[in-house]
Design a protein around this motif. Structure first.
Motif, PDB file in Angstrom:
ATOM      1  N   MET A 240       6.487 -60.913 -75.280  1.00  7.52           N
ATOM      2  CA  MET A 240       6.096 -60.384 -73.976  1.00  7.52           C
ATOM      3  C   MET A 240       4.712 -59.741 -74.006  1.00  7.52           C
TER       4      MET A 240
ATOM      5  N   MET B 122       4.641 -53.492 -67.230  1.00  9.94           N
ATOM      6  CA  MET B 122       5.491 -53.335 -68.406  1.00  9.94           C
ATOM      7  C   MET B 122       5.782 -51.868 -68.662  1.00  9.94           C
TER       8      MET B 122
ATOM      9  N   ILE C  46       8.556 -55.993 -66.905  1.00  2.07           N
ATOM     10  CA  ILE C  46       9.064 -56.161 -68.265  1.00  2.07           C
ATOM     11  C   ILE C  46       9.392 -54.780 -68.814  1.00  2.07           C
TER      12      ILE C  46
END
Length: 279
Positions: free
Chosen positions: A50, A93, A176
């Motif tokens: 990621m 994120m 994320i």
């Protein structure tokens, strides 16, 4: 329709003696509004894959992929300027260590208002008002006063809520969350997970949840990708994964849950691979 498509992603890190492969041919896709869990033990390449999407790996990393697209746009071919317009706005994120992710030299209010100023063009009273709204949305008590606090003056759970507020500030389409509850006690973990799921539903975001906790997977995910040593072992909807795991590694993960223990010791991954080889 998939919002993120990754095909045959490989990440190698240069070392003094050559290179090390951290991610080896991973495929990942997530649809709009879906909750995808990426699960596996530490070192399985979950976070690295990621971070490659986010463009946050160090210069020692070499990233290759047959496809890496977001909403039909090729991320791998974007310029740094184009990527900056995407990352932190449409794709955000939440990192593992909330306290370490916040700058200790600035108040949390300054840090969230900076995001609002850069990403949304808000300033002054508008940025301050929106920051209060975001702190309220993530359940930070007395949000007006907390904007003046430094990270070290807040608990781990409150810092994680600040990180979540920063992540959703621009109303991203893909969030994320990298082990978002690792450093928190059990009660706070539940609160943070409930908050993430509520925000995911309210905003209609796609959510990629990186975790090693199968209990978290069972409670939150629509679909699961299982990784081991940088490779994908299995992919299934959450019900099928728990009822009928196909990979010996997945079976090992599930059997290692304390509630499944039947003998004097928990089974190991090698036990299950040996069992598979004997068939």
């Amino acid at each position: 329709m998939s919002i993120l498509n990754i095909r045959n992603l490989t990440v190698k890190f240069a070392t003094a003696t050559g290179s090390f492969t951290a991610v080896d041919g991973i495929d990942v896709h997530v649809s709009k509004g879906e909750v995808l869990a990426i699960v596996g033990e530490s070192g399985s390449g979950k976070s690295v894959s990621m971070l490659a999407v986010m463009g946050l790996l160090p210069d020692t990393a070499t990233v290759t992929a047959d496809e890496m697209t977001y909403d039909g746009r090729d991320i791998s071919k974007m310029s740094k300027a184009e990527r900056r317009k995407l990352i932190g706005r449409e794709i955000t994120m939440i990192f593992q260590e909330p306290v370490a992710s916040l700058n200790p030299s600035f108040t949390v209010g300054f840090q969230i208002e900076e995001v609002l100023r850069i990403n949304l063009g808000l300033s002054g009273r508008d940025a301050h008002r929106r920051a209060v709204e975001l702190f309220t949305a993530v359940g930070i008590p007395d949000p007006e006063a907390k904007l003046n606090a430094y990270p070290h003056q807040m608990s781990g759970g409150q810092c994680q809520r600040v990180m979540i507020a920063i992540a959703i500030a621009s109303e991203p389409r893909l969030l994320i969350a990298d082990e978002p509850t690792t450093a928190l006690d059990v009660t706070i973990q539940k609160q943070i997970l409930d908050l993430l799921m509520k925000l995911q539903e309210d905003y209609g975001m796609a959510l990629i949840l990186i975790t090693h906790d199968m209990g978290v997977v069972a409670e939150t995910a629509d679909r699961v990708v299982v990784q081991y040593k940088g490779r994908k072992m299995e992919e299934a909807d959450v019900l099928s994964l728990f009822q009928s795991p196909q990979s010996p590694y997945t079976r090992a993960l599930l059997a290692a849950l304390p509630e499944h223990a039947t003998g004097d010791r928990l089974p190991t991954v090698s036990d299950f691979f040996q069992e598979e080889a004997a068939r």
